[in-house]
Design a protein around this motif. Structure first.
Motif, PDB file in Angstrom:
ATOM      1  N   GLY A  88       0.880  -1.133  -0.016  1.00 55.44           N
ATOM      2  CA  GLY A  88       0.051   0.046   0.005  1.00 55.44           C
ATOM      3  C   GLY A  88       0.774   1.230  -0.041  1.00 55.44           C
ATOM      4  N   PRO A  89       0.305   2.444  -0.380  1.00 55.32           N
ATOM      5  CA  PRO A  89       0.976   3.549  -0.406  1.00 55.32           C
ATOM      6  C   PRO A  89       1.431   4.104   1.035  1.00 55.32           C
ATOM      7  CG  PRO A  89      -1.255   3.954  -0.770  1.00 55.32           C
ATOM      8  CD  PRO A  89      -1.155   2.478  -0.852  1.00 55.32           C
ATOM      9  N   PRO A  90       2.557   4.828   1.248  1.00 51.07           N
ATOM     10  CA  PRO A  90       2.607   5.584   2.451  1.00 51.07           C
ATOM     11  C   PRO A  90       1.761   6.181   3.330  1.00 51.07           C
ATOM     12  CG  PRO A  90       4.513   5.842   0.720  1.00 51.07           C
ATOM     13  CD  PRO A  90       3.536   5.443   0.172  1.00 51.07           C
ATOM     14  N   GLY A  91       1.472   6.032   4.630  1.00 50.04           N
ATOM     15  CA  GLY A  91       0.630   6.701   5.253  1.00 50.04           C
ATOM     16  C   GLY A  91      -0.918   6.047   5.152  1.00 50.04           C
ATOM     17  N   ILE A  92      -0.953   4.908   4.292  1.00 51.18           N
ATOM     18  CA  ILE A  92      -2.173   4.386   4.363  1.00 51.18           C
ATOM     19  C   ILE A  92      -2.768   3.568   5.781  1.00 51.18           C
ATOM     20  CG2 ILE A  92      -1.628   1.968   3.373  1.00 51.18           C
ATOM     21  CD1 ILE A  92      -4.399   4.022   2.064  1.00 51.18           C
ATOM     22  N   GLY A  93      -1.812   2.987   6.428  1.00 51.02           N
ATOM     23  CA  GLY A  93      -2.175   2.551   7.638  1.00 51.02           C
ATOM     24  C   GLY A  93      -1.521   1.193   7.795  1.00 51.02           C
ATOM     25  N   LYS A  94      -0.577   0.628   7.038  1.00 47.88           N
ATOM     26  CA  LYS A  94       0.162  -0.681   7.138  1.00 47.88           C
ATOM     27  C   LYS A  94       0.772  -0.865   8.528  1.00 47.88           C
ATOM     28  CE  LYS A  94       2.960   0.329   3.623  1.00 47.88           C
ATOM     29  NZ  LYS A  94       2.506   1.646   3.372  1.00 47.88           N
ATOM     30  N   SER A  95       1.566   0.289   8.816  1.00 44.20           N
ATOM     31  CA  SER A  95       2.276  -0.290  10.197  1.00 44.20           C
ATOM     32  C   SER A  95       1.205  -0.569  11.275  1.00 44.20           C
ATOM     33  CB  SER A  95       3.110   0.900  10.648  1.00 44.20           C
ATOM     34  OG  SER A  95       4.149   1.046   9.594  1.00 44.20           O
ATOM     35  N   THR A  96      -0.072   0.271  11.160  1.00 43.34           N
ATOM     36  CA  THR A  96      -1.050   0.434  12.355  1.00 43.34           C
ATOM     37  C   THR A  96      -1.898  -1.137  12.120  1.00 43.34           C
ATOM     38  OG1 THR A  96      -1.378   2.579  11.785  1.00 43.34           O
ATOM     39  CG2 THR A  96      -3.051   1.456  13.081  1.00 43.34           C
ATOM     40  N   ALA A 126       4.676   3.694  21.586  1.00 39.42           N
ATOM     41  CA  ALA A 126       3.912   4.957  21.722  1.00 39.42           C
ATOM     42  C   ALA A 126       2.579   4.979  20.820  1.00 39.42           C
ATOM     43  CB  ALA A 126       4.593   6.034  21.270  1.00 39.42           C
ATOM     44  N   ARG A 127       2.741   4.324  19.696  1.00 37.21           N
ATOM     45  CA  ARG A 127       1.403   4.203  18.913  1.00 37.21           C
ATOM     46  C   ARG A 127       0.385   2.938  19.326  1.00 37.21           C
ATOM     47  NH1 ARG A 127       3.050   2.428  13.470  1.00 37.21           N
ATOM     48  NH2 ARG A 127       2.444   4.464  12.687  1.00 37.21           N
ATOM     49  N   ALA A 128       1.050   1.749  19.958  1.00 34.18           N
ATOM     50  CA  ALA A 128       0.325   0.912  20.740  1.00 34.18           C
ATOM     51  C   ALA A 128      -0.547   1.545  21.876  1.00 34.18           C
ATOM     52  CB  ALA A 128       1.044  -0.441  21.207  1.00 34.18           C
ATOM     53  N   MET A 259     -10.126   4.478   9.608  1.00 34.03           N
ATOM     54  CA  MET A 259      -8.786   4.757  10.417  1.00 34.03           C
ATOM     55  C   MET A 259      -9.477   6.013  11.178  1.00 34.03           C
ATOM     56  SD  MET A 259      -5.792   4.767  10.949  1.00 34.03           S
ATOM     57  CE  MET A 259      -4.592   4.070   9.628  1.00 34.03           C
ATOM     58  N   GLY A 260      -9.343   5.850  12.510  1.00 35.78           N
ATOM     59  CA  GLY A 260      -9.709   6.731  13.279  1.00 35.78           C
ATOM     60  C   GLY A 260      -8.594   7.185  14.628  1.00 35.78           C
ATOM     61  N   PRO A 261      -9.167   7.985  15.574  1.00 38.64           N
ATOM     62  CA  PRO A 261      -8.087   8.147  16.661  1.00 38.64           C
ATOM     63  C   PRO A 261      -7.556   6.795  17.311  1.00 38.64           C
ATOM     64  CG  PRO A 261     -10.083   9.172  16.969  1.00 38.64           C
ATOM     65  CD  PRO A 261     -10.214   8.587  15.770  1.00 38.64           C
ATOM     66  N   ALA A 262      -8.487   5.777  17.216  1.00 37.39           N
ATOM     67  CA  ALA A 262      -8.176   4.588  17.718  1.00 37.39           C
ATOM     68  C   ALA A 262      -7.607   3.443  16.981  1.00 37.39           C
ATOM     69  CB  ALA A 262      -9.245   3.916  18.590  1.00 37.39           C
ATOM     70  N   GLY A 263      -6.991   3.820  15.871  1.00 35.76           N
ATOM     71  CA  GLY A 263      -6.562   3.023  14.763  1.00 35.76           C
ATOM     72  C   GLY A 263      -7.689   2.560  13.943  1.00 35.76           C
ATOM     73  N   LEU A 264      -7.504   1.313  13.363  1.00 32.76           N
ATOM     74  CA  LEU A 264      -8.383   0.604  12.372  1.00 32.76           C
ATOM     75  C   LEU A 264      -9.556   0.102  13.102  1.00 32.76           C
ATOM     76  CD1 LEU A 264      -5.376  -0.543   9.980  1.00 32.76           C
ATOM     77  CD2 LEU A 264      -7.264   1.230   9.410  1.00 32.76           C
TER      78      LEU A 264
HETATM   79  P1  TYD Z   1       0.805   4.069   9.048  1.00 30.48           P
HETATM   80  O1  TYD Z   1       0.138   2.903   9.957  1.00 30.48           O
HETATM   81  O2  TYD Z   1       2.047   4.832   9.870  1.00 30.48           O
HETATM   82  O3  TYD Z   1       0.955   3.912   7.529  1.00 30.48           O
HETATM   83  P2  TYD Z   1       1.974   3.041   6.722  1.00 30.48           P
HETATM   84  O4  TYD Z   1       2.692   2.229   7.820  1.00 30.48           O
HETATM   85  O5  TYD Z   1       1.094   2.567   5.726  1.00 30.48           O
HETATM   86  O6  TYD Z   1       2.853   4.285   6.291  1.00 30.48           O
HETATM   87  O7  TYD Z   1      -0.578   5.236   9.411  1.00 30.48           O
HETATM   88  C1  TYD Z   1      -0.324   6.380   8.834  1.00 30.48           C
HETATM   89  C2  TYD Z   1      -1.565   7.565   9.221  1.00 30.48           C
HETATM   90  O8  TYD Z   1      -2.511   6.893   9.882  1.00 30.48           O
HETATM   91  C3  TYD Z   1      -0.891   8.550   9.746  1.00 30.48           C
HETATM   92  O9  TYD Z   1      -1.135   9.520   8.903  1.00 30.48           O
HETATM   93  C4  TYD Z   1      -1.677   8.845  10.912  1.00 30.48           C
HETATM   94  C5  TYD Z   1      -2.922   7.814  10.703  1.00 30.48           C
HETATM   95  N1  TYD Z   1      -3.325   7.326  12.122  1.00 30.48           N
HETATM   96  C6  TYD Z   1      -4.585   7.609  12.618  1.00 30.48           C
HETATM   97  O10 TYD Z   1      -5.140   8.389  11.850  1.00 30.48           O
HETATM   98  N2  TYD Z   1      -5.038   7.048  13.861  1.00 30.48           N
HETATM   99  C7  TYD Z   1      -4.238   6.310  14.315  1.00 30.48           C
HETATM  100  O11 TYD Z   1      -4.708   5.756  15.434  1.00 30.48           O
HETATM  101  C8  TYD Z   1      -3.014   5.904  13.995  1.00 30.48           C
HETATM  102  C9  TYD Z   1      -1.907   4.912  14.574  1.00 30.48           C
HETATM  103  C10 TYD Z   1      -2.618   6.278  12.785  1.00 30.48           C
END
Ligand code: TYD
Ligand code: MG
Length: 450
Positions: A88-96, A126-128, A259-264
């Motif tokens: 997926g593209p950067p910032g989409i939420g892969k790490s989350t 910190a994200r967790a 994707m919200g304040p509490a993740g996905l």
């Molecule tokens: P991230 O998982 O870091 O994306 P990737 O690994 O694909 O690059 O998530 C990136 C975006 O998600 C970041 O811009 C902030 C947003 N986000 C939220 O809106 N809520 C959340 O709880 C978290 C963890 C991220």
């Protein structure tokens, strides 16, 4: 005797019948090698041959990911020892997603190992905390050095190893360029080897560029068992994980998250993408997403005809859009030819199902005349160049999506199957689907075709 290719590009896997300095598939230099099996056959080495089907073998048990929608996309959970790519593209939420996935597995007694080459332990922790997932049982290691990652996984023996991301991983012993296609491919091969020999399930995240490239020309998809594609509109919270290539299950299933304040958080997409309100220029389509269908609002705008006749789409196929506009003009005389035309789909999703044509036609006719489509109507059908409307597959799923979105009228081809209470307006030709736009109650088209 046909001449078989005996060379292959180590970067992308493309086969060639003769050696070349540059791969014609991916453009990499110096990656064409003679294929090992051919070499070995010529040396006369024999391999152990076994029956294809082992009567004692059973289907492998699946490991639940702890995220039920993801399990459905995977065809019932993770196959132990398989390798998955989360692209997926950067910032989409892969790490989350990886963090939530590993936390959910750990919560059911299957602790995983997360290696990150992009974030520190403190950042991941910190994200967790921020998204309030319990990641206490998840182990962490830096994920920049391939050999350190392999050693950590062999020592730890996690139920699942998550590598975030493949582009951040380096092989210090390789002679290939760090971050280049060949080295990324080499790292994936080493992880595949780990998965197969040590029976560790591996999930690897990979950044794709805007054009959908993944560390070079799709070089990794050959090597892995499952490709999960992570999409969505970064500006909206909507996120979709779809199963692409899958050696162990159905392709095309989708999991929807917000994707919200509490993740996905998992969401049910039925009806999510249409407001249920009537607007000129908006019509409900029922495209397939995997084995289920969605009710989606397709929007159109007809601009002025004094500039260049621009056509622009977001989330729609431009060629189909142009074709539908041309058929609409020819069939019912709407003067669209020289106007600016815009088409869009809400929520950052893509509609490439041909059966979405009729909704595009309805949205365009509605935008051109200022007359909104009938209340609670949905539109299904592929439009031929002649204006005929062709039947669409999977009507049962589409009708279910229409019901879930609160639709009560379906404009569609014959043989729609059980209607589950929907009223069907049978449409054999495009003109029969947009009569409401031209009806006396509606606004007269602004300009008549000459
Ligand atoms: P991230 O998982 O870091 O994306 P990737 O690994 O694909 O690059 O998530 C990136 C975006 O998600 C970041 O811009 C902030 C947003 N986000 C939220 O809106 N809520 C959340 O709880 C978290 C963890 C991220
Ligand atoms: Mg990330």
């Amino acid at each position: 005797m046909p001449k078989h290719p005996v060379f292959a590009c180590e970067a992308c896997g493309q086969q060639a019948s003769q050696w070349a300095g540059r791969c014609s598939g991916c453009g990499a230099w110096g990656e064409i090698r003679e294929r090992a099996p051919e070499r070995e056959r010529r040396r006369g080495r024999s391999q152990t041959v076994v029956p294809l089907v082992d009567p004692a073998a059973t289907d492998p048990a699946r490991l639940p990911t702890g995220l039920s929608d993801l399990d459905r996309v995977l065809g019932g959970g993770l196959v132990p020892g398989s390798v998955l790519l989360l692209a997926g593209p950067p910032g989409i939420g892969k790490s989350t997603l990886l963090l939530q996935w590993l936390a959910a597995m750990a919560a059911s007694g299957r602790p995983g190992l997360l290696v990150s080459g992009e974030e520190s332990r403190a950042q991941v922790a910190a994200r967790a905390r921020r998204i309030e997932v319990d990641a206490d049982a998840v182990s962490f290691a830096p994920g920049r050095d391939l050999h350190a990652v392999l050693a950590a996984a062999r020592a730890e023996r996690p139920a699942v190893l998550a590598v975030d991301s493949i582009q951040a991983l380096r092989d210090p012993e390789a002679t290939t360029q760090p971050g280049g296609v060949a080295q990324v491919r080499g790292c994936v091969d080493a992880l595949v080897e780990l998965a197969k020999t040590d029976d560790i399930t591996v999930v690897v995240s990979g950044h794709v560029t805007k054009d959908g490239d993944l560390a070079g020309p799709r070089a990794l998809e050959h090597a892995v068992d499952v490709v999960l594609t992570f999409e969505g509109d970064p500006r909206s919270g909507l996120r979709i994980v779809s199963g692409g290539k899958n050696r162990f299950g159905a392709e095309g299933e989708t999991a929807w998250f917000e994707m919200g304040p509490a993740g996905l958080a998992p969401i049910d997409p039925a009806g999510l993408l249409c407001s249920g309100e009537r607007h000129p220029g908006a019509a409900v389509a029922l495209p397939l997403a995997g084995r289920r269908a969605l009710a989606v609002e397709v929007q159109a705008l007809v601009g002025g005809d004094d500039g260049p006749s621009r056509r622009q789409v977001t989330g729609l196929d431009l060629r189909r859009f142009q074709q539908v506009a041309a058929v609409l003009e020819r069939s019912i005389g709407l003067p669209l030819g020289r106007s600016e035309l815009y088409g869009a789909v809400g929520g950052g999703i893509k509609v490439d199902d041909p059966a979405g044509d009729l909704a595009v036609a309805a949205a365009l006719a509605s935008a051109a005349t200022g007359q909104a489509p009938p209340e609670a109507a949905a539109f299904v059908g592929e439009i031929a160049l002649t204006g005929q409307v062709r039947p669409a597959p999977a009507m049962e799923q589409r009708i279910a999506a229409a019901r879930a979105a609160g639709c009560s009228v379906l404009f569609g081809p014959e043989r729609a199957g059980p209607l589950d209470g929907l009223q069907l307006v049978t449409v054999g030709h495009i003109s029969e689907a947009v009569g409401w736009a031209l009806s006396p109650a509606g606004t007269v088209p602004r300009r008549r075709a000459s």
